[in-house]
Design a protein around this motif. Sequence first.
Motif, PDB file in Angstrom:
ATOM      1  N   SER A  92       6.360  -4.725  12.171  1.00  0.00           N
ATOM      2  CA  SER A  92       6.203  -4.005  13.441  1.00  0.00           C
ATOM      3  C   SER A  92       6.954  -2.679  13.412  1.00  0.00           C
ATOM      4  O   SER A  92       6.462  -1.654  13.897  1.00  0.00           O
ATOM      5  CB  SER A  92       6.711  -4.869  14.605  1.00  0.00           C
ATOM      6  N   THR A  93       8.160  -2.708  12.838  1.00  0.00           N
ATOM      7  CA  THR A  93       8.973  -1.492  12.745  1.00  0.00           C
ATOM      8  C   THR A  93       8.339  -0.479  11.801  1.00  0.00           C
ATOM      9  O   THR A  93       8.299   0.724  12.098  1.00  0.00           O
ATOM     10  CB  THR A  93      10.395  -1.846  12.267  1.00  0.00           C
ATOM     11  N   LEU A  94       7.846  -0.949  10.666  1.00  0.00           N
ATOM     12  CA  LEU A  94       7.173  -0.063   9.707  1.00  0.00           C
ATOM     13  C   LEU A  94       5.971   0.616  10.356  1.00  0.00           C
ATOM     14  O   LEU A  94       5.777   1.832  10.220  1.00  0.00           O
ATOM     15  CB  LEU A  94       6.733  -0.853   8.480  1.00  0.00           C
ATOM     16  N   PHE A  95       5.193  -0.160  11.075  1.00  0.00           N
ATOM     17  CA  PHE A  95       4.020   0.397  11.763  1.00  0.00           C
ATOM     18  C   PHE A  95       4.442   1.418  12.816  1.00  0.00           C
ATOM     19  O   PHE A  95       3.887   2.525  12.888  1.00  0.00           O
ATOM     20  CB  PHE A  95       3.227  -0.744  12.414  1.00  0.00           C
ATOM     21  N   GLY A  96       5.437   1.068  13.628  1.00  0.00           N
ATOM     22  CA  GLY A  96       5.888   1.958  14.688  1.00  0.00           C
ATOM     23  C   GLY A  96       6.449   3.265  14.151  1.00  0.00           C
ATOM     24  O   GLY A  96       6.125   4.348  14.664  1.00  0.00           O
ATOM     25  N   VAL A  97       7.280   3.194  13.123  1.00  0.00           N
ATOM     26  CA  VAL A  97       7.883   4.404  12.550  1.00  0.00           C
ATOM     27  C   VAL A  97       6.818   5.275  11.880  1.00  0.00           C
ATOM     28  O   VAL A  97       6.873   6.511  11.955  1.00  0.00           O
ATOM     29  CB  VAL A  97       8.993   4.024  11.543  1.00  0.00           C
ATOM     30  N   THR A  98       5.834   4.644  11.234  1.00  0.00           N
ATOM     31  CA  THR A  98       4.741   5.405  10.613  1.00  0.00           C
ATOM     32  C   THR A  98       3.946   6.176  11.665  1.00  0.00           C
ATOM     33  O   THR A  98       3.651   7.361  11.492  1.00  0.00           O
ATOM     34  CB  THR A  98       3.802   4.461   9.839  1.00  0.00           C
ATOM     35  N   VAL A  99       3.602   5.498  12.769  1.00  0.00           N
ATOM     36  CA  VAL A  99       2.886   6.156  13.860  1.00  0.00           C
ATOM     37  C   VAL A  99       3.737   7.285  14.447  1.00  0.00           C
ATOM     38  O   VAL A  99       3.227   8.377  14.736  1.00  0.00           O
ATOM     39  CB  VAL A  99       2.518   5.144  14.964  1.00  0.00           C
ATOM     40  N   LEU A 100       5.037   7.044  14.604  1.00  0.00           N
ATOM     41  CA  LEU A 100       5.940   8.063  15.143  1.00  0.00           C
ATOM     42  C   LEU A 100       5.974   9.287  14.239  1.00  0.00           C
ATOM     43  O   LEU A 100       5.875  10.428  14.722  1.00  0.00           O
ATOM     44  CB  LEU A 100       7.349   7.484  15.290  1.00  0.00           C
ATOM     45  N   ALA A 101       6.118   9.075  12.942  1.00  0.00           N
ATOM     46  CA  ALA A 101       6.195  10.185  11.991  1.00  0.00           C
ATOM     47  C   ALA A 101       4.910  11.012  11.992  1.00  0.00           C
ATOM     48  O   ALA A 101       4.943  12.248  12.011  1.00  0.00           O
ATOM     49  CB  ALA A 101       6.478   9.647  10.588  1.00  0.00           C
ATOM     50  N   ILE A 102       3.759  10.339  11.999  1.00  0.00           N
ATOM     51  CA  ILE A 102       2.468  11.045  12.010  1.00  0.00           C
ATOM     52  C   ILE A 102       2.269  11.780  13.331  1.00  0.00           C
ATOM     53  O   ILE A 102       1.809  12.930  13.362  1.00  0.00           O
ATOM     54  CB  ILE A 102       1.314  10.060  11.759  1.00  0.00           C
ATOM     55  N   SER A 103       2.629  11.124  14.433  1.00  0.00           N
ATOM     56  CA  SER A 103       2.430  11.727  15.756  1.00  0.00           C
ATOM     57  C   SER A 103       3.264  12.991  15.943  1.00  0.00           C
ATOM     58  O   SER A 103       2.791  13.980  16.513  1.00  0.00           O
ATOM     59  CB  SER A 103       2.788  10.713  16.853  1.00  0.00           C
ATOM     60  N   THR A 104       4.515  12.981  15.464  1.00  0.00           N
ATOM     61  CA  THR A 104       5.348  14.186  15.600  1.00  0.00           C
ATOM     62  C   THR A 104       4.761  15.349  14.803  1.00  0.00           C
ATOM     63  O   THR A 104       4.833  16.505  15.231  1.00  0.00           O
ATOM     64  CB  THR A 104       6.792  13.920  15.121  1.00  0.00           C
ATOM     65  N   THR A 105       4.146  15.028  13.663  1.00  0.00           N
ATOM     66  CA  THR A 105       3.523  16.068  12.842  1.00  0.00           C
ATOM     67  C   THR A 105       2.294  16.649  13.536  1.00  0.00           C
ATOM     68  O   THR A 105       2.100  17.872  13.568  1.00  0.00           O
ATOM     69  CB  THR A 105       3.119  15.494  11.473  1.00  0.00           C
TER      70      THR A 105
END
Length: 294
Positions: A92-105
């Motif tokens: 869940s954390t891996l998914f959330g952080v991945t979405v966060l990183a892509i979204s900020t970009t």
Amino acid sequence: MEETEHKAINHRKLSKATITKRGILIFLGAVLMAVGLEIFLVPNQVIDGGIVGISIILSHLTGWKLGLFLFTLNVPFFYVGYKLIGKTFAISTLFGVTVLAISTTLLHPVPVLTHDPLLASVFGGMILGIGVGIVIRYGGSLDGTEVLAILFQKKSPFSVGEIIMFFNLFILGSAGFVFGWDRAMYSLIAYFIAFKTIDITIQGIDESKSVWIISENYYVLGEAIIARLGRGVTYLNGEGAFTGDDKKVIFCVITRLEEAKLKSIVEEIDPNAFLAVANIAEVRGGRFKKRDIH
């Protein structure tokens, strides 16, 4: 009987509906956090605490994308989170952080809504707090600070909350040297608002929670909590006031990051069980420290 109990104790796969719901809400929470960062805080040189704060400072100093640091600095905590809390939390954390990183970009070119640092601190902190709260409520995390604090707490006399506080004070103080002391003070405002918003979103931000469970399947539930969370449990003798029947009450103490998983275990084994969760200001002594899960 023993075979049935053994199957109940072992991890069962989540239903597709549960996985889908959790995935959608973690996705939403991560996007909201990205909005709080890229539309409000970062353009106004206001930072958050934890790994996110470090990422904002490093992005400013190097000129590299914020998402790159958000993902890279959190990578070690996926493994640590898996060992400390479990597979579901790590994924869940891996998914959330991945979405966060892509979204900020993706949000980086979007025009900011305000250049007033106070407004940015207030609304950015609120939106960020809601996003983080949603992710935590559904079993994940967007910042490795809490996982790091749980790890350090095992070898230090300080509580998880105290370690997080020291860590964040250092990071927010560092913002004064990078962005100026007025921005550091705005960052403190944003951090406090985000902190309280998370509190409201997940209904209790204390790191430790006491859990009381009344169930006919108390032994299976207790063994499942020990096996899958690594937490010790205590069986208490109780008596129903109306029926006069003898009952067993399960008592245990968990961290707030483990709350979603514990509720999942109870729902899986006995959906009709009575479950009460309360915040604890402090935990000392006893056998609160987590056992290794093999």
